[in-house]
Design a protein around this motif. Structure first.
Motif, short mmCIF file in Angstrom:
data_model
loop_
_atom_site.label_atom_id
_atom_site.label_comp_id
_atom_site.label_asym_id
_atom_site.label_seq_id
_atom_site.Cartn_x
_atom_site.Cartn_y
_atom_site.Cartn_z
N PHE A 349 40.72 29.43 39.63
CA PHE A 349 39.84 30.54 39.97
C PHE A 349 39.12 30.36 41.41
CE2 PHE A 349 40.89 32.65 36.42
CZ PHE A 349 40.74 31.99 35.25
N TYR A 351 39.90 31.55 43.74
CA TYR A 351 39.89 32.91 44.70
C TYR A 351 38.50 33.84 44.42
CZ TYR A 351 41.62 34.61 40.23
OH TYR A 351 41.67 35.14 38.93
N LEU A 352 37.80 33.35 43.28
CA LEU A 352 36.50 33.97 43.14
C LEU A 352 35.32 33.59 44.18
CD1 LEU A 352 36.45 33.96 39.21
CD2 LEU A 352 36.67 35.76 40.73
N HIS A 355 32.16 36.99 47.81
CA HIS A 355 32.32 37.66 49.15
C HIS A 355 31.21 38.56 49.63
CE1 HIS A 355 34.79 39.21 45.86
NE2 HIS A 355 34.21 40.27 46.06
N LEU A 419 34.58 32.06 35.61
CA LEU A 419 34.08 33.62 35.67
C LEU A 419 32.77 33.92 35.54
CD1 LEU A 419 37.21 34.71 33.79
CD2 LEU A 419 37.17 34.31 36.01
#
Lengths: 607, 112
Positions: A349, A351-352, A355, A419
């Motif tokens: 994860f 990529y979390l 942003h 998450l």
């Protein structure tokens, strides 16, 4: 000094049992969560202990919860448990009265009629005699029902009984032999000594006609002692471990202990309190032949034979939790075993990233992954927010990062935490004081695992608030509506009344047979990875059929997963309560103008 | 392989004779509905993770069935198990269990 060699099997059995229990309980109690011992110490001399004693009497002896399930089933369990308890207590008083001493041999009351063979003349002693015979009769009637049930399970209202292991069946046989053997032993002695009462004396006289009771009675006493000893030794290794362990569980539970996110000594005590009664099998909507119901799962755990495929094959709907007479938190136990055998893949994860910057807001709306598959729900919520003039941020408008609960339910706690941390940071960064979600799965996740210090509401709680605060008004519908309780919102979070309050306000809500804690699961559950699509469909079909039986015009629910699962199988259209509210929203001219304006804009964009 | 007299780019060749089908067999054994996949891509279209990164469940399943299993482990780990793919699958495949079993199969391989 009262003694005969035959008392040895019973006495040895008692000693072994007490020793094994002491060892096991010491081990489990030394593995409690930190702080638990302090809690116990503080609550030991409190009202909670009295409450626990009352619960022990009502549940372990009288089996009140089993009575609520079925009267004959309750009587069967009660007669054995309460009957045996009475035999011990009344027997103790009997020997106390007879000998005038408190301290007799431990086995003396058990074999009283062997050691005291002259008939009782005193009125009080005859009364005790009759009482003991009556209690024995009570127990034997229960054993009779139990025996009948093995051949005709329907007689106690249960469709399926537990398919017991060989060891359990041996222990069961020992238990069922104890009281008939006691009857034979006492009767045969009464046959030549005349020391029996209304049950044992006639039987004894009858036996004396055919066999030399004076010489043979000792055989029955031996058999009685052996069956008692065998049963005692079997207790720690069989389902009957629940007899002493449930008492301990009730005490600890009333003192405030419970199983949380890790498996502790208390969890072990919980698991060992399962009596394998099998009541969970009937409430389970999955196929009983697959043997993945909680009773089998707990048995596999206790004998170290857990199979991950079966541990996973459970909808986690919680119907068994409601039915369990011992009150074990079954779904939590299952989840903890899934955690133990899970393969964690939390490296995936990365990529979390946090942003973009989150705009500041007071209210966050989180639709959830499943709501995005039913856009009518989130569109309805947006319409309602706008009508109520609430300044909100639709956090996952472009798509959600999953709340993490489906991952957690598969046992991958660490991955789920990644998450959850991502979403949590976003929620905190927005500065919101209220979080409204449309998905009960997300709701349970936010309230249980996110540790947010803000108000978290499911929209079925939020919408009634808006109506009560007169921020929105709905005009009456007059449609006949049935409400389906989602597992994660109902049994999972305890929210049963607010959606009903909402629907009762403007529709004709009719009750159905199985609702609130007894509601059926839609079958869509993300808590089961293994179940085949066909079996899932069967479950959904049954639930949809049950919901449609009063002939509703709308089947209302408050979960997008339930909606998507039930819709293909339901005669009446399935709608989320947000949709029903939005359809009947009273819109003032101002908001009408603005919604018309945005509709025109949409047309322009499409063209 | 028969020599046709012209070369084929390695990257455009699916070598059914030498590819590794053990993962595909393992997954099909534990999740028989894997066989029904028609490669429509609905799963990827709705996928939560695919929106944020290079994750493509359709491609992963396609590669597994071709026996090209290199690099699949890191890809499969990106799945959030949210279940949207399963709800949109037109064939009703248990896609979450397919991904779980892919991860299991690759884990077992590493253990060996």
């Amino acid at each position: 000094m009262h003694f005969n060699l035959f008392v040895l099997p019973f006495s040895a059995g008692m000693v072994i049992l007490v020793a094994l229990l002491a060892l096991r309980y010491f081990k489990w109690l030394s593995h409690l969560e930190t702080g638990n011992l302090k809690t116990i110490g503080s609550k030991f001399f409190s009202l909670k202990t009295l409450h626990a004693l009352r619960e022990i009497f009502m549940e372990c002896l009288l089996h009140r919860k089993v009575f609520k399930n079925n009267v004959l089933l309750g009587y069967m369990h009660m007669s054995l448990a309460f009957g045996w308890f009475l035999l011990i207590v009344v027997g103790k008083f009997e020997t106390l009265y007879y000998t005038g001493k408190h301290a007799n041999e431990l086995y003396y009351p058990v074999f009283f009629r062997y050691f005291e063979q002259h008939p009782h003349q005193s009125g009080m002693l005859s009364l005790f005699n009759a009482a003991m015979d009556l209690i024995l009769l009570l127990i034997l009637s229960g054993v009779g029902i139990a025996l009948l049930r093995r051949f005709r399970p329907g007689v106690t209202g249960t469709k399926s009984a537990t398919k017991h292991s060989f060891g359990d069946r041996l222990a069961l046989s020992a238990l069922w032999l104890i009281f008939p053997l006691r009857l034979l032993a006492e009767s045969s002695t009464a046959g030549f000594s005349g020391n029996g009462s209304f049950l044992t004396q006639p039987i004894g006289n009858f036996m004396a006609l055919f066999i030399p009771v004076q010489h043979l009675s000792i055989v029955f006493w031996w058999m009685y002692s052996l069956s008692l000893g065998a049963f005692m030794v079997a207790i720690p290794y069989s389902r009957y471990m629940h007899i002493p362990t449930e008492v301990l569980l009730i005490l600890l539970r009333n003192w405030g202990l419970k199983t949380n996110d890790s498996f502790t000594g208390f969890s072990e005590i919980e698991v060992q309190s399962c009596s394998r009664c099998g009541i969970c099998i009937d409430t389970c909507q999955m196929d009983a032949r697959k043997k993945n119901q909680m009773v089998y799962f707990l048995r596999e755990y206790r004998y170290d034979q857990l199979r991950p495929d079966l541990t996973d094959n459970c909808l986690m709907c919680g119907r068994c939790n409601v039915a369990c007479p011992v009150g074990i938190d079954l779904t939590r136990q299952r989840l903890l075993q899934r955690k133990k055998s899970a393969l964690e893949h939390h490296e995936g994860f990365k990529y979390l990233q946090q942003h973009q910057s989150i705009e500041k807001t007071k209210v966050i709306y989180f639709a959830g992954c499943m709501s995005h598959l039913s856009p009518a729900i989130s569109r309805s919520m947006e319409k309602i927010f706008k009508a109520a003039k609430v300044n909100y941020l639709f956090l996952d408008k472009e798509g959600s990062v999953c709340c993490g609960r489906p991952l957690k339910l598969s046992g991958q706690f660490d991955a789920a935490a990644k998450l959850m941390e991502h979403n949590r940071q976003q929620i905190i960064a927005s500065g919101a004081t209220t979080l409204v979600t449309s998905c009960p799965i997300c709701y349970k996740s936010f309230t249980e695992d996110y540790h947010l210090r803000i108000r978290v509401l499911h929209h079925s709680e939020y919408l009634p608030e808006l109506i009560l605060q007169k921020k929105i008004t709905v005009h009456p519908s007059g449609k006949k509506v049935v409400y389906h309780d989602p597992c994660e919102l109902g049994r999972g979070s305890g929210i049963y009344e607010q959606p009903r309050l909402l629907l009762n306000h403007f529709t004709d809500l009719v009750p159905i047979l199985r609702e609130r804690e007894n509601a059926l699961c839609c079958g869509g559950s993300l808590g089961n990875l293994t179940i085949s699509p066909d079996e899932r469909g069967e479950i959904t079909k049954t639930t949809a059929g049950s919901l449609n039986s009063p002939g509703p015009e709308i089947v209302a629910t408050s979960c997008p997963m339930c909606k998507k699962s039930l819709a293909p199988f339901s005669d009446a259209p399935v709608k989320d309560i947000a949709e029903i509210v939005a359809d009947h929203l009273e819109i003032t001219t101002e908001s009408q103008k603005s919604s018309k304006h945005s509709k025109e804009q949409e047309m322009v964009e499409i063209n | 392989m028969k020599d046709w007299g012209f070369s084929i780019l390695k990257g455009r060749q699916i070598d059914f004779e030498n590819n590794d089908f053990s993962i595909s067999e393992f997954v099909t054994l534990h999740e028989p509905s894997f066989k029904w996949c028609i490669g429509c891509g609905s799963c990827t279209a709705t996928c939560s993770a695919a929106r944020l990164t290079d994750f493509n469940p359709r491609k992963i399943k396609l590669l597994i069935r071709r026996g090209e299993t290199k690099g699949i482990a890191e890809e499969a780990a990106k799945c959030m198990l949210c279940g949207k793919c399963q709800l949109v699958c037109p064939r009703g495949i248990n896609t979450r269990n397919v991904i779980q079993n892919i991860k299991r199969a690759l884990n077992l391989r590493h253990a060996l």
